[in-house]
Design a protein around this motif. Structure first.
Motif, PDB file in Angstrom:
ATOM      1  N   GLY A 160      44.958 -57.178 -23.737  1.00  0.00           N
ATOM      2  CA  GLY A 160      46.278 -56.607 -23.491  1.00  0.00           C
ATOM      3  C   GLY A 160      46.270 -55.652 -22.314  1.00  0.00           C
ATOM      4  N   GLU A 161      45.284 -54.769 -22.275  1.00  0.00           N
ATOM      5  CA  GLU A 161      45.187 -53.819 -21.151  1.00  0.00           C
ATOM      6  C   GLU A 161      44.876 -54.558 -19.864  1.00  0.00           C
ATOM      7  OE1 GLU A 161      45.038 -50.312 -18.882  1.00  0.00           O
ATOM      8  OE2 GLU A 161      46.037 -50.892 -20.742  1.00  0.00           O
ATOM      9  N   THR A 162      44.056 -55.596 -19.948  1.00  0.00           N
ATOM     10  CA  THR A 162      43.769 -56.401 -18.759  1.00  0.00           C
ATOM     11  C   THR A 162      45.049 -57.031 -18.223  1.00  0.00           C
ATOM     12  OG1 THR A 162      41.527 -56.881 -19.516  1.00  0.00           O
ATOM     13  CG2 THR A 162      42.478 -58.387 -17.897  1.00  0.00           C
ATOM     14  N   ALA A 163      45.887 -57.535 -19.120  1.00  0.00           N
ATOM     15  CA  ALA A 163      47.157 -58.120 -18.697  1.00  0.00           C
ATOM     16  C   ALA A 163      48.038 -57.082 -18.018  1.00  0.00           C
ATOM     17  CB  ALA A 163      47.876 -58.718 -19.909  1.00  0.00           C
ATOM     18  N   ARG A 164      48.083 -55.879 -18.575  1.00  0.00           N
ATOM     19  CA  ARG A 164      48.897 -54.823 -17.955  1.00  0.00           C
ATOM     20  C   ARG A 164      48.405 -54.500 -16.557  1.00  0.00           C
ATOM     21  NH1 ARG A 164      49.062 -49.819 -16.654  1.00  0.00           N
ATOM     22  NH2 ARG A 164      46.895 -49.452 -17.293  1.00  0.00           N
ATOM     23  N   LEU A 165      47.085 -54.379 -16.389  1.00  0.00           N
ATOM     24  CA  LEU A 165      46.532 -54.099 -15.065  1.00  0.00           C
ATOM     25  C   LEU A 165      46.819 -55.231 -14.086  1.00  0.00           C
ATOM     26  CD1 LEU A 165      43.002 -52.535 -15.776  1.00  0.00           C
ATOM     27  CD2 LEU A 165      45.024 -51.390 -14.862  1.00  0.00           C
ATOM     28  N   ALA A 166      46.653 -56.461 -14.570  1.00  0.00           N
ATOM     29  CA  ALA A 166      46.864 -57.609 -13.695  1.00  0.00           C
ATOM     30  C   ALA A 166      48.313 -57.704 -13.230  1.00  0.00           C
ATOM     31  CB  ALA A 166      46.466 -58.893 -14.416  1.00  0.00           C
ATOM     32  N   LEU A 167      49.247 -57.412 -14.131  1.00  0.00           N
ATOM     33  CA  LEU A 167      50.661 -57.592 -13.823  1.00  0.00           C
ATOM     34  C   LEU A 167      51.303 -56.379 -13.162  1.00  0.00           C
ATOM     35  CD1 LEU A 167      51.550 -59.396 -17.148  1.00  0.00           C
ATOM     36  CD2 LEU A 167      51.852 -60.397 -14.879  1.00  0.00           C
ATOM     37  N   THR A 168      50.755 -55.188 -13.407  1.00  0.00           N
ATOM     38  CA  THR A 168      51.421 -53.977 -12.895  1.00  0.00           C
ATOM     39  C   THR A 168      50.483 -53.040 -12.149  1.00  0.00           C
ATOM     40  OG1 THR A 168      51.034 -52.653 -14.897  1.00  0.00           O
ATOM     41  CG2 THR A 168      52.981 -54.079 -14.882  1.00  0.00           C
ATOM     42  N   GLY A 169      49.169 -53.281 -12.162  1.00  0.00           N
ATOM     43  CA  GLY A 169      48.215 -52.340 -11.580  1.00  0.00           C
ATOM     44  C   GLY A 169      48.233 -52.317 -10.060  1.00  0.00           C
ATOM     45  N   ALA A 170      47.674 -51.246  -9.520  1.00  0.00           N
ATOM     46  CA  ALA A 170      47.564 -51.093  -8.069  1.00  0.00           C
ATOM     47  C   ALA A 170      46.508 -52.052  -7.527  1.00  0.00           C
ATOM     48  CB  ALA A 170      47.193 -49.653  -7.735  1.00  0.00           C
ATOM     49  N   PRO A 171      46.570 -52.372  -6.225  1.00  0.00           N
ATOM     50  CA  PRO A 171      45.559 -53.258  -5.638  1.00  0.00           C
ATOM     51  C   PRO A 171      44.145 -52.720  -5.865  1.00  0.00           C
ATOM     52  CG  PRO A 171      47.389 -52.947  -4.121  1.00  0.00           C
ATOM     53  CD  PRO A 171      47.617 -52.001  -5.252  1.00  0.00           C
ATOM     54  N   GLY A 172      43.262 -53.560  -6.313  1.00  0.00           N
ATOM     55  CA  GLY A 172      41.868 -53.169  -6.547  1.00  0.00           C
ATOM     56  C   GLY A 172      41.596 -52.600  -7.907  1.00  0.00           C
ATOM     57  N   GLU A 173      42.663 -52.260  -8.658  1.00  0.00           N
ATOM     58  CA  GLU A 173      42.459 -51.626  -9.970  1.00  0.00           C
ATOM     59  C   GLU A 173      41.824 -52.599 -10.956  1.00  0.00           C
ATOM     60  OE1 GLU A 173      44.980 -48.701 -13.013  1.00  0.00           O
ATOM     61  OE2 GLU A 173      46.004 -49.793 -11.412  1.00  0.00           O
ATOM     62  N   LEU A 174      42.262 -53.844 -10.935  1.00  0.00           N
ATOM     63  CA  LEU A 174      41.700 -54.845 -11.841  1.00  0.00           C
ATOM     64  C   LEU A 174      40.248 -55.136 -11.478  1.00  0.00           C
ATOM     65  CD1 LEU A 174      42.603 -56.732 -14.205  1.00  0.00           C
ATOM     66  CD2 LEU A 174      42.934 -58.498 -12.467  1.00  0.00           C
ATOM     67  N   GLU A 175      39.969 -55.235 -10.182  1.00  0.00           N
ATOM     68  CA  GLU A 175      38.614 -55.535  -9.729  1.00  0.00           C
ATOM     69  C   GLU A 175      37.634 -54.410 -10.032  1.00  0.00           C
ATOM     70  OE1 GLU A 175      41.444 -58.019  -7.412  1.00  0.00           O
ATOM     71  OE2 GLU A 175      41.349 -55.937  -8.087  1.00  0.00           O
ATOM     72  N   SER A 176      38.145 -53.208 -10.212  1.00  0.00           N
ATOM     73  CA  SER A 176      37.257 -52.056 -10.437  1.00  0.00           C
ATOM     74  C   SER A 176      36.816 -51.911 -11.886  1.00  0.00           C
ATOM     75  CB  SER A 176      37.959 -50.769 -10.005  1.00  0.00           C
ATOM     76  OG  SER A 176      39.053 -50.456 -10.860  1.00  0.00           O
ATOM     77  N   VAL A 177      37.364 -52.725 -12.785  1.00  0.00           N
ATOM     78  CA  VAL A 177      36.952 -52.659 -14.190  1.00  0.00           C
ATOM     79  C   VAL A 177      35.487 -53.043 -14.291  1.00  0.00           C
ATOM     80  CG1 VAL A 177      37.284 -53.598 -16.509  1.00  0.00           C
ATOM     81  CG2 VAL A 177      39.264 -53.155 -15.043  1.00  0.00           C
ATOM     82  N   GLY A 178      34.679 -52.171 -14.876  1.00  0.00           N
ATOM     83  CA  GLY A 178      33.248 -52.429 -14.981  1.00  0.00           C
ATOM     84  C   GLY A 178      32.700 -52.101 -16.349  1.00  0.00           C
TER      85      GLY A 178
END
Length: 507
Positions: A160-178
């Motif tokens: 769910g949080e991944t979906a929120r980041l993917a759909l509304t997050g800033a550029p690079g925010e999804l890629e920074s998940v580690g």
């Protein structure tokens, strides 16, 4: 968004076998959600509400919804807020508070919304919207690379949080998940092979390890703080103090370990699976102790090991947790793999896992680098009843009630049948059509959900084993049952007996 729109999408997804059509339907609805609706909606679609279990079961739901509303008015936010209320109810008066919340929710829900809400509450949403399909739909809706979305979901453990980041997050925010110590990641999964030799031929040089009949655990330690998670990422630290103690004794500061825990008998052999799970699920101390066994390490003292080969990870695991490693050997020889498999079975374990030594840790993925090998048992059982299907199987008789023959009347009338489990696994569309017609002719009585039939139809069932059960009168239940074929060549009196199945119980 109205909940009715999400329910309609879930119904469309359930009605098609096309993965592409499922992804298209889900992506369309995901793209129209408000930011605060995204995480709850994804949880509803995959049958895992963000609140987790909210203290409501079948008994609490029975009649609690009341008469349905005539028109749709509930929103996704309304359902999410109601689940918050249910989860927060505790202590004296909590039963009445939950009942009031359910009455209010039910009075505003249409009939099909009530059905959907019930399945959400019970974790029984079966739309075909598996997490992999929803992940692809998130990538489609957000126009993001699928691999980036999948990795973020794996490492965060929160679709769910991944979906929120993917759909509304800033550029690079999804890629920074580690990888973060203390935050669980989805566990790596294994494919299957019929023999250890066949698995070796597939992966080459491998670590052939005992497959324990225990509970999967993921252990995180940061300094003196230890957290233990289940394979479903639930935090059960308070239930396993003996595992916490072992983790605190390791010569590391920060670590993430993957493994199993199980209880042992006085001779050091594994207790039955039910003993482990009874202790594993207990919120208070028990006399039965759990022993942790580790087979992988994902992080050690600031160093992420996910993308390093298994050979390197096993070296680190031996260094920091050697006495607690699951037994196994590295080999490329099929005969050696078969020997290890026989030794594992002789020691009372399920079988072996064969893992390619060059493989990275693919969190959340079922690839070809890890292969499980365990014996499959088949038994001829008798169909006692069949439940009507839901979703794509609506209108078909689907879930089989399975009985074993009791020739001596140990658990009922001599020559009768003792129920030992249910399954809808392994049924093709052709079999569903056939059994819907067949069992309609054998009906003896029915309820709203189940058609009970004359006990004359024999079906061959594959199982991974059995476990003790207080639910069924024979004291035994099937594990991972699935249909192999119907046996029109065999009369019910020649079905396998309850005594045979009980003989599979260890201890």
């Amino acid at each position: 968004m109205l909940l009715d729109e999400l329910v309609a999408t879930a119904e469309r997804v359930a009605a098609t076998r096309s993965r592409l059509a499922k992804v298209d339907a889900l992506a369309e609805v995901l793209g129209r959600l408000e930011p605060d609706e995204i995480a709850p909606a994804v949880g509803f679609l995959v049958g895992k509400a963000r609140q987790g279990r909210v203290g409501v079961g079948w008994r609490g739901l029975s009649g609690a919804m009341g008469e349905p509303a005539d028109a749709a008015s509930l929103t996704i936010a309304d359902l999410d807020a109601a689940l918050d209320e249910l989860a927060a109810a505790s202590g004296a008066g909590s039963t009445a508070a939950r009942a009031a919340t359910l009455r209010d929710l039910g009075s505003r829900a249409t009939g099909r919304e009530q059905d959907f809400i019930t399945r959400v509450l019970l974790g029984e949403v079966r739309t075909g919207a598996l997490e992999g399909v929803v992940t692809d739909a998130i990538a489609r809706a957000a126009d993001r690379p699928g691999e980036v979305v999948r990795r973020a979901a794996m490492l965060s453990g929160d679709l769910g949080e991944t979906a929120r980041l993917a759909l509304t997050g800033a550029p690079g925010e999804l890629e920074s998940v580690g990888l973060v110590v203390g935050r669980p990641v989805q566990p790596m999964l294994a494919a299957s092979a019929p023999t250890a030799a066949a698995a070796i031929e597939q992966v080459g040089e491998a670590s052939v390890e005992y497959k324990l009949d225990g509970a999967r655990i993921q252990v995180h330690r940061s300094g003196d703080e230890v957290r233990v998670f289940t394979r479903n990422l639930a935090d059960i630290t308070h239930r396993v103090p003996e595992v916490v103690e072992v983790a605190r004794g390791l010569p590391v500061t920060d670590v993430i370990l993957d493994g199993e825990t199980l209880s042992l008998d006085e001779d050091g052999g594994p207790r039955p699976f039910q003993d482990t799970m009874a202790r594993f699920g207990a919120d208070v101390a028990r006399e039965v102790l759990l022993h942790p066994w580790f087979f992988d390490v994902l992080h050690v003292d600031g160093r992420d090991l996910l993308d390093e080969p298994l050979s390197a990870r096993l070296g680190e695991l031996e260094r920091i947790a050697g006495p607690h490693r699951i037994p196994g050997e590295v080999t490329a020889d099929p005969e050696s793999a078969e020997r290890i498999s026989r030794e594992a079975l002789a020691a009372g374990h399920e079988g072996v896992l064969v893992k390619g030594v060059e493989s990275p840790y693919a969190a959340g993925r079922r690839g070809s680098s890890w292969i499980k090998v365990k014996p499959v048992h088949t038994y001829d059982l008798v169909v006692l009843g069949v439940e009507w299907g839901s979703g794509r199987r609506t209108g078909w008789l689907s879930n089989l009630h399975l009985g074993a023959f009791d020739p001596v009347g140990e658990f009922g009338e001599p020559g009768g049948f003792v129920m030992v489990g249910k399954t809808f696994k392994g049924l093709t569309d052709e079999l569903l059509r056939w059994q819907t017609e067949h069992f309609a002719q054998l009906e003896t009585r029915r309820t709203a959900s189940t058609v009970f039939v004359e006990p004359t139809t024999v079906v061959e069932i594959a199982i991974d084993g059995v476990q003790r059960s207080t639910r069924y009168p024979g004291g035994v239940a099937l594990r991972f049952a699935r249909v192999k074929r119907y046996r029109d060549d065999k009369p019910a009196a020649e079905a396998d007996t309850i005594q045979t199945l009980r003989g599979l119980l260890r201890g």
